[in-house]
Scaffold this active site. Structure first.
Site, PDB file in Angstrom:
ATOM      1  N   GLU A 223       0.899  -1.175   0.000  1.00 19.50           N
ATOM      2  CA  GLU A 223       0.000   0.000   0.000  1.00 19.50           C
ATOM      3  C   GLU A 223       0.924   1.207   0.000  1.00 19.50           C
ATOM      4  OE1 GLU A 223      -1.130   3.104   1.388  1.00 19.50           O
ATOM      5  OE2 GLU A 223      -2.078   2.233   3.169  1.00 19.50           O
ATOM      6  N   CYS A 260      -2.426   8.182   4.711  1.00 18.94           N
ATOM      7  CA  CYS A 260      -2.419   7.783   3.298  1.00 18.94           C
ATOM      8  C   CYS A 260      -3.719   8.192   2.615  1.00 18.94           C
ATOM      9  CB  CYS A 260      -2.149   6.305   3.146  1.00 18.94           C
ATOM     10  SG  CYS A 260      -2.781   5.313   4.457  1.00 18.94           S
TER      11      CYS A 260
HETATM   12  P1  NAP Z   1       9.518   3.866   3.267  1.00 15.50           P
HETATM   13  O1  NAP Z   1      10.727   4.669   2.999  1.00 15.50           O
HETATM   14  O2  NAP Z   1       8.816   3.327   2.098  1.00 15.50           O
HETATM   15  O3  NAP Z   1       9.954   2.685   4.245  1.00 15.50           O
HETATM   16  C1  NAP Z   1       9.040   1.725   4.747  1.00 15.50           C
HETATM   17  C2  NAP Z   1       9.780   0.438   5.089  1.00 15.50           C
HETATM   18  O4  NAP Z   1      10.269  -0.162   3.895  1.00 15.50           O
HETATM   19  C3  NAP Z   1      11.025   0.664   5.965  1.00 15.50           C
HETATM   20  O5  NAP Z   1      11.123  -0.443   6.847  1.00 15.50           O
HETATM   21  C4  NAP Z   1      12.151   0.643   4.976  1.00 15.50           C
HETATM   22  O6  NAP Z   1      13.354   0.157   5.512  1.00 15.50           O
HETATM   23  C5  NAP Z   1      11.653  -0.361   3.936  1.00 15.50           C
HETATM   24  N1  NAP Z   1      12.205  -0.094   2.607  1.00 15.50           N
HETATM   25  C6  NAP Z   1      12.164   1.068   1.922  1.00 15.50           C
HETATM   26  N2  NAP Z   1      12.740   0.912   0.711  1.00 15.50           N
HETATM   27  C7  NAP Z   1      13.115  -0.384   0.627  1.00 15.50           C
HETATM   28  C8  NAP Z   1      13.770  -1.150  -0.372  1.00 15.50           C
HETATM   29  N3  NAP Z   1      14.142  -0.616  -1.533  1.00 15.50           N
HETATM   30  N4  NAP Z   1      14.016  -2.437  -0.119  1.00 15.50           N
HETATM   31  C9  NAP Z   1      13.669  -2.989   1.066  1.00 15.50           C
HETATM   32  N5  NAP Z   1      13.076  -2.305   2.052  1.00 15.50           N
HETATM   33  C10 NAP Z   1      12.800  -1.017   1.850  1.00 15.50           C
HETATM   34  O7  NAP Z   1       8.449   4.706   4.083  1.00 15.50           O
HETATM   35  P2  NAP Z   1       8.600   5.636   5.363  1.00 15.50           P
HETATM   36  O8  NAP Z   1       9.943   5.498   5.985  1.00 15.50           O
HETATM   37  O9  NAP Z   1       7.464   5.296   6.226  1.00 15.50           O
HETATM   38  O10 NAP Z   1       8.400   7.101   4.822  1.00 15.50           O
HETATM   39  C11 NAP Z   1       9.078   7.642   3.720  1.00 15.50           C
HETATM   40  C12 NAP Z   1       8.086   8.324   2.784  1.00 15.50           C
HETATM   41  O11 NAP Z   1       7.048   7.421   2.421  1.00 15.50           O
HETATM   42  C13 NAP Z   1       7.335   9.496   3.398  1.00 15.50           C
HETATM   43  O12 NAP Z   1       8.033  10.690   3.321  1.00 15.50           O
HETATM   44  C14 NAP Z   1       6.080   9.525   2.604  1.00 15.50           C
HETATM   45  O13 NAP Z   1       6.265  10.245   1.437  1.00 15.50           O
HETATM   46  C15 NAP Z   1       5.819   8.084   2.249  1.00 15.50           C
HETATM   47  N6  NAP Z   1       4.789   7.405   3.091  1.00 15.50           N
HETATM   48  C16 NAP Z   1       3.586   7.203   2.577  1.00 15.50           C
HETATM   49  C17 NAP Z   1       2.619   6.559   3.333  1.00 15.50           C
HETATM   50  C18 NAP Z   1       1.285   6.320   2.765  1.00 15.50           C
HETATM   51  O14 NAP Z   1       0.509   5.593   3.343  1.00 15.50           O
HETATM   52  N7  NAP Z   1       0.983   6.923   1.677  1.00 15.50           N
HETATM   53  C19 NAP Z   1       2.868   6.124   4.621  1.00 15.50           C
HETATM   54  C20 NAP Z   1       4.130   6.355   5.139  1.00 15.50           C
HETATM   55  C21 NAP Z   1       5.084   6.992   4.351  1.00 15.50           C
HETATM   56  P3  NAP Z   1      14.446   1.080   6.263  1.00 15.50           P
HETATM   57  O15 NAP Z   1      13.867   2.423   6.382  1.00 15.50           O
HETATM   58  O16 NAP Z   1      14.721   0.368   7.519  1.00 15.50           O
HETATM   59  O17 NAP Z   1      15.632   1.116   5.427  1.00 15.50           O
END
Ligand code: NAP
Length: 484
Positions: A223, A260
């Site tokens: 998601e 989200c």
């Molecule tokens: P994220 O960067 O997507 O990370 C979520 C999880 O996935 C973390 O455990 C991260 O690991 C892991 N991950 C990320 N990229 C990966 C990859 N290439 N391979 C394997 N694992 C990976 O999300 P976030 O830290 O919650 O927030 C970052 C951005 O996501 C926000 O600024 C926002 O824009 C967006 N976000 C959107 C929603 C939504 O529901 N729309 C919710 C939350 C965040 P590690 O961090 O441990 O490396």
């Protein structure tokens, strides 16, 4: 715990866990809820310290998390989610006899869950993905989110305690920390049978692509967010214009826009009331007290995404405040539907307290915009009773664009219930056939298996002739609670 050990344990534990009775799984889910509640204020204070979310919000989120676990317990106990279906044998059928066929859903195996930063409880360690996977009979390997490690460890402790108290193997739930690399190894591991993820498009898509490259591909339920457009029709915007704008603003500002389902797009008609709507929205967003965002990385992404969008051709900033390292300061911009239709980058989610107002000049332009939308978690349609025809046309377009279509109210606030869909076509998710909120989420972690001409003693209880629990089953095409 190292990822390899965790998955080996999860695979071993699955052999025991998959044959637990529904009552045992329901008991486990209820025990987890109790153990989380017993963590008391320590859990709430830790989560608040790590996420900057207020205690009131986290108290509500804890309630939601525990209710969610209990809802899945009730679902499993009731039992009909397995879709038990029996076609009795027709030995005299011509030209060929029909064998006895009995089908039900069975658990997939170990599931890797990536928790979300914006819901440290309800979409994280013991959140909806974990609850639905455990309810289905799958074991879980949880990848800790670096935004709230101590909260995650506390919830892990509660889950482990509940598992022990129920006499189940420790490997039913494993907790793994580590960065991107650890996450990737979990996705690639042969024992992993499905992945659930909530977070960014970049992360979710990378995990999906990785899973598709495996020798044995697996489903990935990611998601990844959404701009959640709201369509306001010409007659509707005339009714209580300022009140509508205030309702819109409250949804954009909720939780510093870190939901989200935050509405990031409002389609409004060019009319004499448009300036009043925009002025009221502007006022609400300008006067809002900013809250700290989840962490500085999220705040940094918010301001970066905002600046990029504000530089696009035809976009005017209406509320634009100085960037901060942690505070999420509200922002508002406006553009025309013509510009919006020309520039797909204007559909990108800006995760934070921001929304883009898109002015349309007529119904045809509004329908073109609806058709141009990419997949969304939600779409909202605010129309008046006189606008039935346009509402119907938009409904026909929008139901193919989203997982939830609202006709009043705002998209923030996702009920955990049987009829909820929190999903939607790509890029909102990587699999539009499911939901990550509500009881239907359990179907992600199960697959159908048919037993043909099986002896009664070898059949699962759900498929035997005798239906002791009065389970609803489909027998020769008809729903029934009867025994055979
Ligand atoms: P994220 O960067 O997507 O990370 C979520 C999880 O996935 C973390 O455990 C991260 O690991 C892991 N991950 C990320 N990229 C990966 C990859 N290439 N391979 C394997 N694992 C990976 O999300 P976030 O830290 O919650 O927030 C970052 C951005 O996501 C926000 O600024 C926002 O824009 C967006 N976000 C959107 C929603 C939504 O529901 N729309 C919710 C939350 C965040 P590690 O961090 O441990 O490396």
């Amino acid at each position: 715990m190292p990822y390899n050990e965790a998955l080996t344990n999860a695979a071993q534990a699955f052999e025991t866990y998959k044959i637990t009775t529904p009552a045992q799984r329901a008991q486990l889910l209820r025990s987890i809820a109790e153990a989380i509640e017993a963590l008391g204020n320590e859990l709430l204070e830790t989560a608040s310290r790590e996420s900057n979310l207020p205690l009131t919000r986290l108290t509500g989120e804890r309630g939601r998390t525990c209710n969610q676990l209990r809802l899945f317990a009730d679902l499993v106990e009731e039992g009909s989610w397995v879709e038990a279906t029996i076609d009795t044998a027709l030995p005299d059928r011509q030209p060929l006899p029909r064998p006895d066929l009995r089908r039900m859903l069975v658990p997939l195996g170990p599931v890797v869950v990536f928790g979300a930063s914006n819901f440290p409880l309800a979409f994280s360690t013991a959140g909806g993905d974990t609850a639905s996977a455990l309810a289905a009979g799958c074991t879980v390997v949880y990848k800790e989110h670096p935004g709230h490690p101590q909260t995650s460890q506390l919830v892990h402790k509660a889950i482990a305690q509940a598992i022990r108290a129920n006499g189940l193997p420790e490997g039913v739930f494993q907790h793994v920390s580590g960065g991107v690399e650890a996450g990737q190894e979990l996705v690639k591991h042969l024992a992993t049978k499905a992945v659930a993820f909530t977070g960014s498009y970049k992360g979710g898509k990378a995990i999906f692509d990785l899973a598709m490259q495996r020798e044995v591909p697996i489903p990935v339920y990611a998601e990844m967010g959404s701009t959640n457009p709201v369509f306001i029709l010409p007659e509707r915007i005339k009714e209580n214009t300022e009140q509508l704008a205030r309702q819109a603003a409250a949804s954009v500002l909720l939780g510093a826009g870190q939901f989200c389902t935050c509405p990031g797009l409002f389609f409004i008609p060019e009319s004499e009331v448009t300036p009043h709507f925009i002025a009221a929205l502007e006022e609400e967003l300008t006067n809002a007290t900013p809250a700290n965002m989840l962490h500085d990385g999220i705040a940094g992404n918010y301001y970066k995404g905002l600046e990029k969008l504000l530089q696009a051709e035809g976009v005017q900033a209406l509320v634009h405040q100085e960037a901060d390292v942690l505070e999420g300061r509200a922002a508002l911009a406006s553009t025309s539907a013509a510009h919006w239709l020309q520039n797909p980058a204007l559909q990108e989610e800006v995760f934070g307290p921001f929304t883009l107002v898109v002015r349309y000049s007529n119904a045809a332009e509004l329908i073109s915009a609806a058709k141009a939308l990419q997949g969304q978690l939600t779409c909202t349609l605010w129309g008046s009773d006189q606008e039935h025809e346009l509402q119907q046309k938009l409904t026909d377009v929008l139901r193919d664009k989203c997982g939830r279509l609202l006709y009043s109210g705002v998209p923030t606030g996702v009920e955990v219930s049987h009829a909820m869909t929190h999903g939607g076509p790509f890029p909102a998710t990587t699999d539009s056939r499911s939901t990550s909120v509500g009881t239907y989420a359990i179907k992600r972690f199960a697959r159908p298996v048919t037993f043909q001409s099986a002896p009664q003693a070898l059949l699962p209880a759900e498929l035997r002739d005798e239906n002791r629990s009065g389970l609803w089953r489909t027998i020769n095409g008809k729903l029934s609670q009867a025994s055979l």
